[in-house]
Write a protein that holds these residues in place. Structure first.
Motif, PDB file in Angstrom:
ATOM      1  N   UNK A 159       9.035  12.832 -21.336  1.00  0.00           N
ATOM      2  CA  UNK A 159       9.713  14.011 -21.883  1.00  0.00           C
ATOM      3  C   UNK A 159      10.857  13.589 -22.808  1.00  0.00           C
ATOM      4  N   UNK A 160      11.631  12.605 -22.377  1.00  0.00           N
ATOM      5  CA  UNK A 160      12.752  12.116 -23.199  1.00  0.00           C
ATOM      6  C   UNK A 160      12.255  11.582 -24.533  1.00  0.00           C
ATOM      7  N   UNK A 161      11.201  10.794 -24.485  1.00  0.00           N
ATOM      8  CA  UNK A 161      10.655  10.214 -25.719  1.00  0.00           C
ATOM      9  C   UNK A 161      10.024  11.305 -26.586  1.00  0.00           C
ATOM     10  N   UNK A 162       9.201  12.138 -25.976  1.00  0.00           N
ATOM     11  CA  UNK A 162       8.454  13.154 -26.718  1.00  0.00           C
ATOM     12  C   UNK A 162       9.314  14.190 -27.398  1.00  0.00           C
ATOM     13  N   UNK A 163      10.489  14.459 -26.869  1.00  0.00           N
ATOM     14  CA  UNK A 163      11.355  15.486 -27.450  1.00  0.00           C
ATOM     15  C   UNK A 163      12.462  14.912 -28.327  1.00  0.00           C
ATOM     16  N   UNK A 164      12.489  13.598 -28.497  1.00  0.00           N
ATOM     17  CA  UNK A 164      13.535  13.024 -29.342  1.00  0.00           C
ATOM     18  C   UNK A 164      13.104  13.082 -30.795  1.00  0.00           C
ATOM     19  N   UNK A 165      14.065  13.143 -31.651  1.00  0.00           N
ATOM     20  CA  UNK A 165      13.803  13.196 -33.088  1.00  0.00           C
ATOM     21  C   UNK A 165      13.997  11.831 -33.714  1.00  0.00           C
ATOM     22  N   UNK A 166      14.258  11.808 -35.005  1.00  0.00           N
ATOM     23  CA  UNK A 166      14.467  10.525 -35.679  1.00  0.00           C
ATOM     24  C   UNK A 166      15.766   9.883 -35.214  1.00  0.00           C
ATOM     25  N   UNK A 167      15.837   8.558 -35.312  1.00  0.00           N
ATOM     26  CA  UNK A 167      17.095   7.917 -34.935  1.00  0.00           C
ATOM     27  C   UNK A 167      18.198   8.332 -35.898  1.00  0.00           C
ATOM     28  N   UNK A 168      19.295   8.767 -35.358  1.00  0.00           N
ATOM     29  CA  UNK A 168      20.463   9.117 -36.157  1.00  0.00           C
ATOM     30  C   UNK A 168      21.435   7.963 -35.988  1.00  0.00           C
ATOM     31  N   UNK A 169      21.570   7.150 -37.025  1.00  0.00           N
ATOM     32  CA  UNK A 169      22.350   5.926 -36.893  1.00  0.00           C
ATOM     33  C   UNK A 169      23.796   6.191 -36.507  1.00  0.00           C
ATOM     34  N   UNK A 170      24.362   7.330 -36.932  1.00  0.00           N
ATOM     35  CA  UNK A 170      25.732   7.637 -36.549  1.00  0.00           C
ATOM     36  C   UNK A 170      25.815   8.014 -35.071  1.00  0.00           C
ATOM     37  N   UNK A 171      24.791   8.695 -34.574  1.00  0.00           N
ATOM     38  CA  UNK A 171      24.807   9.128 -33.178  1.00  0.00           C
ATOM     39  C   UNK A 171      24.278   8.055 -32.242  1.00  0.00           C
ATOM     40  N   UNK A 172      23.663   6.993 -32.772  1.00  0.00           N
ATOM     41  CA  UNK A 172      23.060   5.965 -31.918  1.00  0.00           C
ATOM     42  C   UNK A 172      24.099   5.251 -31.071  1.00  0.00           C
ATOM     43  N   UNK A 173      25.324   5.193 -31.519  1.00  0.00           N
ATOM     44  CA  UNK A 173      26.348   4.534 -30.713  1.00  0.00           C
ATOM     45  C   UNK A 173      26.521   5.260 -29.390  1.00  0.00           C
ATOM     46  N   UNK A 174      26.346   6.595 -29.406  1.00  0.00           N
ATOM     47  CA  UNK A 174      26.497   7.377 -28.180  1.00  0.00           C
ATOM     48  C   UNK A 174      25.238   7.298 -27.319  1.00  0.00           C
ATOM     49  N   UNK A 175      24.092   7.120 -27.951  1.00  0.00           N
ATOM     50  CA  UNK A 175      22.835   7.021 -27.198  1.00  0.00           C
ATOM     51  C   UNK A 175      22.603   5.573 -26.798  1.00  0.00           C
ATOM     52  N   UNK A 176      21.980   5.414 -25.660  1.00  0.00           N
ATOM     53  CA  UNK A 176      21.711   4.059 -25.191  1.00  0.00           C
ATOM     54  C   UNK A 176      20.248   3.927 -24.820  1.00  0.00           C
ATOM     55  N   UNK A 177      19.655   2.776 -25.172  1.00  0.00           N
ATOM     56  CA  UNK A 177      18.282   2.539 -24.724  1.00  0.00           C
ATOM     57  C   UNK A 177      18.273   2.295 -23.219  1.00  0.00           C
ATOM     58  N   UNK A 178      17.093   2.316 -22.632  1.00  0.00           N
ATOM     59  CA  UNK A 178      16.982   2.045 -21.201  1.00  0.00           C
ATOM     60  C   UNK A 178      17.556   0.660 -20.906  1.00  0.00           C
ATOM     61  N   UNK A 179      18.143   0.528 -19.747  1.00  0.00           N
ATOM     62  CA  UNK A 179      18.826  -0.702 -19.369  1.00  0.00           C
ATOM     63  C   UNK A 179      17.889  -1.679 -18.660  1.00  0.00           C
ATOM     64  N   UNK A 180      18.429  -2.827 -18.305  1.00  0.00           N
ATOM     65  CA  UNK A 180      17.703  -3.824 -17.524  1.00  0.00           C
ATOM     66  C   UNK A 180      17.237  -3.216 -16.203  1.00  0.00           C
ATOM     67  N   UNK A 181      18.124  -2.486 -15.555  1.00  0.00           N
ATOM     68  CA  UNK A 181      17.773  -1.855 -14.275  1.00  0.00           C
ATOM     69  C   UNK A 181      16.724  -0.761 -14.491  1.00  0.00           C
ATOM     70  N   UNK A 182      16.862   0.003 -15.571  1.00  0.00           N
ATOM     71  CA  UNK A 182      15.866   1.032 -15.883  1.00  0.00           C
ATOM     72  C   UNK A 182      14.497   0.433 -16.123  1.00  0.00           C
ATOM     73  N   UNK A 183      14.450  -0.714 -16.803  1.00  0.00           N
ATOM     74  CA  UNK A 183      13.183  -1.397 -17.032  1.00  0.00           C
ATOM     75  C   UNK A 183      12.569  -1.891 -15.737  1.00  0.00           C
ATOM     76  N   UNK A 184      13.395  -2.459 -14.865  1.00  0.00           N
ATOM     77  CA  UNK A 184      12.886  -2.937 -13.569  1.00  0.00           C
ATOM     78  C   UNK A 184      12.387  -1.760 -12.735  1.00  0.00           C
ATOM     79  N   UNK A 185      13.128  -0.640 -12.760  1.00  0.00           N
ATOM     80  CA  UNK A 185      12.702   0.546 -12.011  1.00  0.00           C
ATOM     81  C   UNK A 185      11.359   1.074 -12.500  1.00  0.00           C
ATOM     82  N   UNK A 186      11.155   0.978 -13.818  1.00  0.00           N
ATOM     83  CA  UNK A 186       9.880   1.426 -14.361  1.00  0.00           C
ATOM     84  C   UNK A 186       8.729   0.719 -13.654  1.00  0.00           C
ATOM     85  N   UNK A 187       8.873  -0.570 -13.439  1.00  0.00           N
ATOM     86  CA  UNK A 187       7.799  -1.320 -12.777  1.00  0.00           C
ATOM     87  C   UNK A 187       7.775  -1.073 -11.281  1.00  0.00           C
TER      88      UNK A 187
END
Length: 199
Positions: free
Chosen positions: A87-115
């Motif tokens: 849902x997060x991926x599907x509803x996101x729009x284009x990367x906004x370089x100015x707003x990217x500082x506020x947004x964060x990609x999934x973390x190391x822990x988020x990646x481990x949780x995925x598995x």
């Protein structure tokens, strides 16, 4: 022994390179955040898969077979987590370089949780532990072999998928293109849940 190691190598390459939840997330993260900012996610996924394979080889498979309710709980939790990510991926729009500082990609822990919450990852790890148990009679040695093999293969695979996401980022020119691409990536991630319940 060398034939079995070759079989293991082939197994982990195919298991990690084929499209699924982790590869789709790596592609989406590469497209949205670039390669460098996606590295913690990829490291977490690789670490999660390596630890999962090692634990399966060390004997966790017996516990899961003894308590089938744990498998159902894992499927529900994993499916919910993957749907939330989709849902997060599907509803996101284009990367906004100015707003990217506020947004964060999934973390190391988020990646481990995925598995850890992904029954497909569990099925891969448990299948490998059962299939390649003849490599050694020592469960800890088997855990080290499988953990290393899956971890290294995941790093290579996720790097390729993330680079594909970075290339996709360069190809997408308009907001409409981004919305379509993100919707497709979100749907692919959601679709990766189906085999979990059909197996």
């Amino acid at each position: 022994m060398s034939e079995m190691l070759f079989s293991l190598l082939l197994f982990v390459i195919v298991a990690t390179i084929t499209p699924g939840g982790a590869t789709t997330l790596a592609t989406a993260s590469g497209a949205q955040f670039g390669f460098r900012r996606s590295m913690p996610l990829m490291g977490g996924i690789a670490l999660g898969l390596a630890s999962l394979a090692a634990l399966a080889a060390a004997g966790l498979a017996g516990l899961l077979h003894a308590l089938p309710v744990l498998q159902v709980v894992m499927k529900v939790a994993g499916s919910a987590y993957l749907l939330w990510l989709a849902w997060k991926i599907g509803t996101s729009g284009p990367p906004n370089l100015q707003a990217k500082a506020a947004q964060k990609p999934a973390s190391l822990i988020g990646g481990a949780l995925l598995l850890w919450l992904n029954p497909k990852g569990w099925a891969m790890a448990l299948g490998a532990a059962a299939s390649f148990a003849a490599l050694t009679s020592n469960p800890l040695r088997l855990a080290m072999i499988l953990g290393s093999a899956f971890g290294l293969a995941a790093i290579v695979s996720l790097t390729l998928w993330c680079v594909a996401g970075v290339m996709l980022r360069r190809a997408l020119r308009t907001e409409r293109h981004w919305r379509i691409a993100n919707a497709i990536l979100g749907l692919l991630l959601a679709a990766s849940i189906a085999p979990i319940w059909l197996a």
